[in-house]
Design an enzyme around this catalytic site. Structure first.
Site, PDB file in Angstrom:
ATOM      1  N   ARG A 243       0.849  -1.188   0.000  1.00 23.63           N
ATOM      2  CA  ARG A 243       0.000   0.000   0.000  1.00 23.63           C
ATOM      3  C   ARG A 243       0.881   1.234   0.000  1.00 23.63           C
ATOM      4  O   ARG A 243       1.979   1.216   0.567  1.00 23.63           O
ATOM      5  CB  ARG A 243      -0.855   0.064   1.274  1.00 23.63           C
ATOM      6  CG  ARG A 243      -2.144  -0.711   1.240  1.00 23.63           C
ATOM      7  CD  ARG A 243      -3.157  -0.131   0.260  1.00 23.63           C
ATOM      8  NE  ARG A 243      -4.395  -0.904   0.243  1.00 23.63           N
ATOM      9  CZ  ARG A 243      -4.622  -1.968  -0.535  1.00 23.63           C
ATOM     10  NH1 ARG A 243      -3.705  -2.388  -1.374  1.00 23.63           N
ATOM     11  NH2 ARG A 243      -5.788  -2.610  -0.481  1.00 23.63           N
ATOM     12  N   GLU A 272      -2.094   8.003  -4.088  1.00 22.10           N
ATOM     13  CA  GLU A 272      -2.445   7.594  -5.450  1.00 22.10           C
ATOM     14  C   GLU A 272      -3.912   7.944  -5.744  1.00 22.10           C
ATOM     15  O   GLU A 272      -4.715   7.970  -4.806  1.00 22.10           O
ATOM     16  CB  GLU A 272      -2.182   6.089  -5.661  1.00 22.10           C
ATOM     17  CG  GLU A 272      -3.020   5.172  -4.801  1.00 22.10           C
ATOM     18  CD  GLU A 272      -2.609   3.704  -4.912  1.00 22.10           C
ATOM     19  OE1 GLU A 272      -1.427   3.397  -4.681  1.00 22.10           O
ATOM     20  OE2 GLU A 272      -3.490   2.886  -5.202  1.00 22.10           O
ATOM     21  N   HIS A 290      -1.148   0.278  -9.564  1.00 23.50           N
ATOM     22  CA  HIS A 290      -1.880  -0.579  -8.621  1.00 23.50           C
ATOM     23  C   HIS A 290      -2.569  -1.741  -9.359  1.00 23.50           C
ATOM     24  O   HIS A 290      -3.793  -1.885  -9.312  1.00 23.50           O
ATOM     25  CB  HIS A 290      -2.910   0.267  -7.841  1.00 23.50           C
ATOM     26  CG  HIS A 290      -3.298  -0.361  -6.522  1.00 23.50           C
ATOM     27  ND1 HIS A 290      -3.552   0.367  -5.387  1.00 23.50           N
ATOM     28  CD2 HIS A 290      -3.480  -1.656  -6.164  1.00 23.50           C
ATOM     29  CE1 HIS A 290      -3.884  -0.442  -4.391  1.00 23.50           C
ATOM     30  NE2 HIS A 290      -3.833  -1.679  -4.847  1.00 23.50           N
TER      31      HIS A 290
HETATM   32  C1  8YV Z   1      -7.318  -3.966  -5.558  1.00 21.68           C
HETATM   33  C2  8YV Z   1      -5.615  -4.546  -3.746  1.00 21.68           C
HETATM   34  O1  8YV Z   1      -7.225  -3.880  -6.931  1.00 21.68           O
HETATM   35  O2  8YV Z   1      -6.785  -6.424  -2.998  1.00 21.68           O
HETATM   36  C3  8YV Z   1      -6.085  -5.476  -2.697  1.00 21.68           C
HETATM   37  O3  8YV Z   1      -5.761  -5.238  -1.513  1.00 21.68           O
HETATM   38  O4  8YV Z   1      -4.825  -3.704  -3.515  1.00 21.68           O
HETATM   39  C4  8YV Z   1      -6.082  -4.686  -5.158  1.00 21.68           C
HETATM   40  O5  8YV Z   1      -6.267  -6.037  -5.446  1.00 21.68           O
HETATM   41  C5  8YV Z   1      -7.609  -2.593  -5.061  1.00 21.68           C
HETATM   42  O6  8YV Z   1      -7.507  -2.460  -3.698  1.00 21.68           O
HETATM   43  C6  8YV Z   1      -8.992  -2.180  -5.541  1.00 21.68           C
HETATM   44  O7  8YV Z   1      -9.972  -2.292  -4.584  1.00 21.68           O
END
Ligand code: 8YV
Length: 330
Positions: A243, A272, A290
């Protein structure tokens, strides 16, 4: 079935049309196929009129968002990470919180490895080098020279399912795997990954490549800052698929510029979809928007799991990936 008798649900962002059509068979769906990110006010007012919502990381679910949502039973994140959820606030409001574990583990671990390799072997920089017309200057000693992956030491910070998936992939490259995690893994899991537990400082000093796969929280904010980067080898790479906010992006950009470390690969950023201009100015960083879980198959599986969570909650059953079990027990 009469449309008006269907429970009303919100899908906060665009999803695959087939997945939407399936939801529409059972629910009166407020959709957002135009994919315009909602303001917190718009989100709160939409949540006020629905029994369930499928959301993504771009929607923050906190006490404010829930203030008017008296009939809301569940918010299903289409994401395994749920730092966009204020879980205590959701629990206090009696709203079930769910995420999408397991279905994205391998796809995300694959991407972690892809980003690691692209970073160490300067894949995107090499492409730019060709596009800029430099190939006529190729030489055995000067064209983009990278760092090896095979038979080096990989340091994994955050050893959940995805971290372990990356460790298992590393074995195929003959890597020595060390890891740091809030708690040490059971012996059997360590054996399966052939990974050695070390403290964070040792990991940063010993690893040739460091990859971050830990969840974001107040405690993990800036896990990697100037002090931590200073411990790393000047030949080391840093990859973040966890993250934004886990890395201090300003400190990282300064280190990349000064070549304190060799290179970085980033799939996530502080603030972001904005990327810090100092990072954009560095050539030794691979940037991705991402996309670690972004294979079509996996994104469909994530949406399907979020939908299963909603269906279960609205049928009075326990959702398969319920985070705040205490709400269901009430
Ligand atoms: C998502 C992610 O695309 O699952 C997660 O924690 O970071 C990604 O798979 C993103 O969070 C969209 O909700």
């Amino acid at each position: 079935m009469n449309t008006t008798s269907k429970p009303k649900i919100l899908v906060s962002r665009a999803i695959f049309p087939e997945a939407l059509a399936e939801l529409e068979q059972s629910f009166d769906v407020i959709s957002n196929q135009a994919d315009v990110v909602m303001t917190p006010e718009a989100l709160a007012s939409q949540l006020a009129g629905v029994s369930a919502a499928l959301v993504t990381g771009s929607e923050r679910i906190d006490a404010k968002a829930l203030a008017q949502a008296k009939g809301l039973k569940i918010v299903a994140n289409i994401s395994v990470g749920y730092n966009n959820f204020d879980v205590p606030a959701m629990t206090a409001a009696g709203v079930m919180a769910t995420n999408t574990p397991d279905v994205l583990t391998d796809t995300t671990a694959d991407f972690g490895f892809a980003l690691l390799m692209a970073t160490a072997r300067r894949v995107t920089e090499s492409e730019r080098w060709i596009r800029d017309g430099n190939w006529n200057q190729w030489s055995i000693v000067t064209n983009p020279l990278g760092m090896d992956i095979h038979h080096t030491t990989l340091g994994i910070i955050g050893m959940g399912r995805i971290g372990q998936g990356i460790a298992k992939r590393a074995l195929g490259f003959g890597m020595n795997v060390i890891y740091h995690n809030r708690s040490r893994l059971p012996e059997a899991d360590e054996k399966a990954c052939q990974a050695r537990y070390v403290d964070k400082e040792t990991l940063l000093k010993e690893a040739d490549h460091v990859i971050l796969v830990l969840p974001y929280s107040a405690e993990s904010h800036h896990t990697i800052g100037a002090k931590e980067i200073a411990l790393m080898k000047p030949t080391a790479t840093l990859v973040n698929i966890a993250r934004g906010g886990i890395v201090d992006d300003v400190a990282l950009a300064a280190a990349l510029k000064a070549k304190t470390i060799f290179a970085a690969g980033l799939d996530v950023f502080e603030g972001e979809p904005k990327v810090h201009p100092d990072l954009l100015a560095c050539s030794n960083v691979v940037l991705a928007p991402h996309i670690a879980s972004a294979s079509e198959k996996t994104r469909r599986a994530m949406i399907a799991l979020a939908a299963r969570n909603v269906r279960a909650a609205l049928a009075g059953d326990k959702p398969p990936s319920l985070i705040n079990a205490e709400v269901f027990a009430k």
